[in-house]
Design an enzyme around this catalytic site. Structure first.
Site, mmCIF file in Angstrom:
data_model
loop_
_atom_site.group_PDB
_atom_site.id
_atom_site.type_symbol
_atom_site.label_atom_id
_atom_site.label_comp_id
_atom_site.label_asym_id
_atom_site.label_seq_id
_atom_site.Cartn_x
_atom_site.Cartn_y
_atom_site.Cartn_z
ATOM 1 N N GLU A 35 0.822 -1.203 0.000
ATOM 2 C CA GLU A 35 0.000 0.000 0.000
ATOM 3 C C GLU A 35 0.864 1.265 0.000
ATOM 4 O OE1 GLU A 35 -3.060 0.238 -0.594
ATOM 5 O OE2 GLU A 35 -3.660 -1.860 -0.422
ATOM 6 N N TYR A 118 -6.750 6.459 3.838
ATOM 7 C CA TYR A 118 -6.909 5.378 2.867
ATOM 8 C C TYR A 118 -6.074 4.158 3.249
ATOM 9 C CZ TYR A 118 -6.162 2.300 -0.966
ATOM 10 O OH TYR A 118 -6.028 1.139 -1.701
ATOM 11 N N ASP A 136 -10.539 4.715 -2.898
ATOM 12 C CA ASP A 136 -9.508 5.385 -3.681
ATOM 13 C C ASP A 136 -10.173 6.044 -4.886
ATOM 14 O OD1 ASP A 136 -10.083 3.294 -5.413
ATOM 15 O OD2 ASP A 136 -8.001 2.646 -5.649
#
Length: 298
Positions: A35, A118, A136
């Site tokens: 990520e 996020y 996203d």
């Protein structure tokens, strides 16, 4: 209008990309690393770096034990090298304060270095299967089109966007995979510039039903890289990554001879970000870099 979870998940079972961080046995830490790397970076560029990284540093403590210089070198050409520095800091905190275990709580994750809203939700969802909304750009676009009938998602709003996606999540057992499927749909089919509507698995789409009304958002110009301070920063870091020992100012000058003022500005920003250190003899090094160079007096 909603999104049929069974319909979307059935498509995802067949269309899911074979991404290594989705494989069985991948740890929460390794998902967290993916990520960090995927922020503003295409999957194709991340794949080889991530694969090497998790073999070399499979745990937070292994990453924390590396020097910042080693981490910056391993980050290579992924761009936005501050992410590498923050990932190293994040690893250090997890190793020290959480017994080498990535937390599963969104609020706790958000307190870690380099982790925003996020990333915290992505880790909780994809690593721990928590039924939390993960939003996203791709997800926002799919929701805007399929549910709201708009071509574009408009201005982001974390509170509103999370509520919109949370309302779509199916039962807790399927929520994480649904989130991954929603993201995949936006990345591969419901794309920003050339959506492949004929290949869309959704039986109902408000945007399609309304005849594909055009978007109202002004098109953003493509981001320029050539000639920017970002490019200069990258060139300077390349010199430091390619040398085992600190380098002189003259060696850095060669990296960007075009514009001295811009080069000095880029170097100053790297120093401010803690990505480069100036030594007492006016040489420059990556943080934590070996300085036992026999040519130190040059």
């Amino acid at each position: 209008m909603s999104i049929d979870a069974g319909n979307l998940l059935g498509w995802f079972d067949l269309a899911e990309r074979d991404l290594p961080w989705r494989a069985d046995g991948v740890t929460p830490w390794q998902i967290l690393v993916s990520e960090f790397m995927l922020q503003q970076t295409p999957v194709a560029r991340v794949l080889p770096i991530w694969s090497d990284w998790v073999v070399r540093w499979p745990t937070p403590s292994a990453t924390a034990a590396a020097t910042p210089a080693e981490v910056l070198r391993a980050w290579g050409k992924l761009g936005y090298p501050r992410r590498a520095k923050r990932l190293h800091e994040c690893a250090t905190v997890i190793a020290r304060d959480f017994a080498d275990v990535v937390p599963d709580d969104v609020e706790v994750l958000e307190q870690l270095p380099g982790i925003g809203s996020y990333t915290a939700r992505a880790v909780a969802c994809f690593a721990y299967r928590k039924p939390v909304p993960v939003v996203d750009t791709n997800v926002r676009r799919v929701v805007a089109r399929a549910v709201q009938g708009r071509a574009d998602a408009g201005t982001p709003s974390a509170k509103r966007d999370h509520a919109d996606v949370a309302a779509l999540l199916p039962d807790a057992a399927r929520a994480a995979r649904f989130s991954a499927a929603l993201m995949e749909l936006g990345a591969t089919v419901c794309t920003a510039r050339a959506p492949r509507c004929a290949a869309c698995p959704l039986r109902s789409c408000a945007w399609r039903d309304r005849g594909f009304p055009p978007g109202s958002a002004a098109k953003r110009p493509a981001q320029r890289y050539a000639g920017t301070d970002r490019q200069v920063r990258g060139r300077l870091l390349d010199v430091l990554r390619d040398n085992a020992f600190p380098v002189t100012r003259a060696e850095l000058d060669v990296a960007w001879p075009i514009d001295e003022v811009q080069r000095e500005r880029a170097l100053a920003s790297l120093l401010d970000d803690g990505l480069v250190e100036r030594l007492a003899d006016d040489r420059f090094a990556l943080p934590g870099q070996d300085r036992n160079d026999s040519t130190a007096s040059r």
